[in-house]
Write an enzyme that holds these catalytic residues in place. Structure first.
Site, short mmCIF file in Angstrom:
data_model
loop_
_atom_site.label_atom_id
_atom_site.label_comp_id
_atom_site.label_asym_id
_atom_site.label_seq_id
_atom_site.Cartn_x
_atom_site.Cartn_y
_atom_site.Cartn_z
N ARG A 84 -34.13 -30.68 3.47
CA ARG A 84 -33.01 -31.42 4.05
C ARG A 84 -33.44 -32.86 4.29
O ARG A 84 -34.58 -33.23 4.05
CB ARG A 84 -32.55 -30.74 5.35
CG ARG A 84 -33.74 -30.31 6.19
CD ARG A 84 -33.61 -30.48 7.64
NE ARG A 84 -33.25 -31.80 8.04
CZ ARG A 84 -34.12 -32.81 8.21
NH1 ARG A 84 -35.41 -32.66 7.97
NH2 ARG A 84 -33.71 -34.00 8.61
N GLY A 85 -32.48 -33.65 4.82
CA GLY A 85 -32.73 -35.08 5.00
C GLY A 85 -32.29 -35.79 3.73
O GLY A 85 -32.66 -35.37 2.63
N ALA A 86 -31.50 -36.86 3.90
CA ALA A 86 -30.85 -37.49 2.74
C ALA A 86 -31.81 -37.84 1.60
O ALA A 86 -31.60 -37.41 0.46
CB ALA A 86 -30.06 -38.71 3.20
N ARG A 110 -24.32 -30.57 -1.17
CA ARG A 110 -24.04 -31.19 0.13
C ARG A 110 -23.35 -32.53 -0.16
O ARG A 110 -23.93 -33.39 -0.80
CB ARG A 110 -25.34 -31.39 0.93
CG ARG A 110 -26.03 -30.08 1.29
CD ARG A 110 -27.11 -30.29 2.33
NE ARG A 110 -26.54 -30.50 3.65
CZ ARG A 110 -27.25 -30.93 4.69
NH1 ARG A 110 -28.53 -31.21 4.56
NH2 ARG A 110 -26.67 -31.08 5.87
N GLN A 115 -32.78 -29.88 14.35
CA GLN A 115 -33.74 -30.68 13.58
C GLN A 115 -34.61 -31.51 14.51
O GLN A 115 -35.73 -31.86 14.17
CB GLN A 115 -32.99 -31.62 12.61
CG GLN A 115 -32.37 -30.94 11.42
CD GLN A 115 -30.93 -30.54 11.67
OE1 GLN A 115 -30.53 -30.29 12.80
NE2 GLN A 115 -30.13 -30.45 10.62
N ASP A 139 -26.96 -41.01 6.32
CA ASP A 139 -26.70 -40.24 5.10
C ASP A 139 -25.85 -41.01 4.11
O ASP A 139 -25.95 -40.81 2.91
CB ASP A 139 -26.03 -38.91 5.45
CG ASP A 139 -27.06 -37.97 6.04
OD1 ASP A 139 -27.34 -38.07 7.25
OD2 ASP A 139 -27.65 -37.17 5.28
N ASN A 199 -24.03 -40.08 9.77
CA ASN A 199 -25.35 -39.50 10.08
C ASN A 199 -25.12 -38.21 10.85
O ASN A 199 -23.98 -37.85 11.16
CB ASN A 199 -26.20 -40.50 10.88
CG ASN A 199 -27.64 -40.04 10.98
OD1 ASN A 199 -28.26 -39.66 10.00
ND2 ASN A 199 -28.20 -40.04 12.19
N LYS A 200 -26.19 -37.52 11.15
CA LYS A 200 -26.12 -36.21 11.81
C LYS A 200 -25.13 -36.22 12.99
O LYS A 200 -25.12 -37.16 13.78
CB LYS A 200 -27.51 -35.82 12.28
CG LYS A 200 -27.65 -34.51 13.00
CD LYS A 200 -27.08 -33.33 12.27
CE LYS A 200 -27.67 -33.13 10.89
NZ LYS A 200 -26.86 -32.18 10.07
O1 MRU Z 1 -28.40 -31.97 7.85
P1 MRU Z 1 -29.65 -32.75 7.67
O2 MRU Z 1 -30.80 -32.23 8.44
O3 MRU Z 1 -29.96 -32.97 6.21
O4 MRU Z 1 -29.29 -34.19 8.26
C1 MRU Z 1 -30.24 -35.20 8.20
C2 MRU Z 1 -29.79 -36.48 8.82
O5 MRU Z 1 -28.69 -36.61 9.28
C3 MRU Z 1 -30.75 -37.63 8.77
O6 MRU Z 1 -30.60 -38.46 9.87
C4 MRU Z 1 -30.49 -38.44 7.50
O7 MRU Z 1 -30.39 -37.61 6.39
C5 MRU Z 1 -31.56 -39.44 7.26
S1 MRU Z 1 -33.12 -38.72 6.86
C6 MRU Z 1 -34.18 -39.99 6.53
#
Ligand code: MRU
Length: 341
Positions: free
Chosen positions: A44-46, A87, A193, A234, A244-245
């Protein structure tokens, strides 16, 4: 090892669902296993899902070899379209896949595996460099300051990138410079997370930190002298509205109310200049189980309806600046963003 690693025609993924209690790996030999790992948030994470998907395309190219030549490219293209839809919010996924689809279309079938592997490896290596550059720019904001208190949300570190991270990369560098007094980590409901991954990373790196619930954040911003909130992104629209999250928007409102600078740390690839504003960002909605269950047990009435968006959109007016690998961009964003084009 890194959160993902390409090894001998396999993509090895550190299973983030199990962290920090268990360190286990998923060996992906097919692009469908990568889709599953992205969807279930094992990876996970963009930035990281973009890189994982790039390797997923290499796996698709390898798998396509079993088919007659006439069907191989269609197989890879179909895999790309499926990976892209896993996603929808993080721009990295579609950006990377679109690039690789173009490459696939114009490449000779004979060399396709090597061509796609080189592309995936380049994207992977570039991410490490981008993280360092973002961190170098970010620490400039806190030059000559010590005893910093910073609040962050979700996980933006080595588990979300192939480098030191974006927002968390800045925090780690500030810590190496002995400038940190305390990092407040939002637990980040519903998949935690923050409490599972960011707490794990910062604890490993011996960064002084405190874990708080998301609902404690506004109170901490009021009570403590917080120097800044720094989070990742994201997808960032042309006007600076940022996905973002889930929970980021509320955090930004609280930061504004308390006059605390609110920064987004992200590479320029997270900016989506095809979108005018945040209303055009597609927000991923996830399974109601993520909220209705705790430890795999139902805790809410079966019949209850759930709304479970994975992300929210923060208005540009709440954002003090964007820390990118190029420089820090301040309002008016329609002018400053031109530097990224
Ligand atoms: O659902 P996730 O865990 O993939 O969400 C991640 C986030 O929202 C992060 O803040 C974003 O992807 C940036 S990661 C460098």
């Amino acid at each position: 090892m890194n959160a993902i690693k390409w090894n001998n025609n396999e993509l090895i993924i550190l299973d983030q669902r199990k962290l920090p209690l268990t360190t286990s790996y998923i060996k992906c030999k097919s692009y469908k296993t990568v889709i599953d790992a992205i969807y279930t948030l094992s990876v996970r994470g963009a930035p990281l899902i973009g890189i994982a998907a790039a390797y997923g395309m290499v796996l698709a190219a390898i798998e396509s070899q079993k088919l007659p030549k006439s069907r191989q490219k269609d197989f890879i293209i179909n895999a790309g379209n499926k990976l892209k839809n896993t996603r929808p919010t993080a721009v990295n996924l579609s950006l990377v896949i679109n690039k690789i689809l173009k490459l696939t279309e114009k490449s000779d079938l004979k060399n396709i595996i090597n061509i796609l592997l080189k592309e995936a490896t380049d994207i992977d290596k570039e991410d490490q460099i981008l993280c360092d550059e973002i961190a170098n720019n970010g620490i400039e904001l806190f030059k000559n300051k010590t005893n910093l208190k910073i609040l962050t949300h979700c996980n933006t570190g080595s588990l979300a990138t192939q480098g030191i991270g974006t927002a968390l990369g800045i925090i780690k560098k500030l810590n190496l410079n002995k400038q940190i007094k305390c990092i407040y980590i939002d637990e980040t409901r519903p998949l935690l997370q923050g409490s599972r991954l960011t707490a794990y990373e910062l604890n490993n790196e011996k960064v002084p930190c405190k874990l708080i619930t998301d609902s404690t954040a506004a109170f901490i911003l009021k009570k403590e002298k917080i120097d800044a909130v720094i989070v990742g992104a994201d997808r960032i629209a042309s006007n600076g509205d940022t996905a973002n999250k889930i929970g980021t928007y509320g955090l930004a409102i609280a930061a504004k109310f308390h006059n605390i600078p609110f920064y987004i740390a992200a590479p320029s690839s997270t900016f989506d200049f095809n979108l005018k504003n945040g209303n055009q960002i597609i927000i991923e909605e996830r399974d109601s189980k993520e909220i209705k269950e705790y430890n795999n047990k139902e805790i809410s009435p079966k019949e209850i309806d759930v709304y479970n968006p994975a992300f929210d959109v923060t208005d540009n007016t709440l954002i003090t600046g964007f820390i990118t690998e190029k420089e820090i961009l301040y309002p008016p964003y329609d002018i400053s963003f031109l530097k990224l084009k």
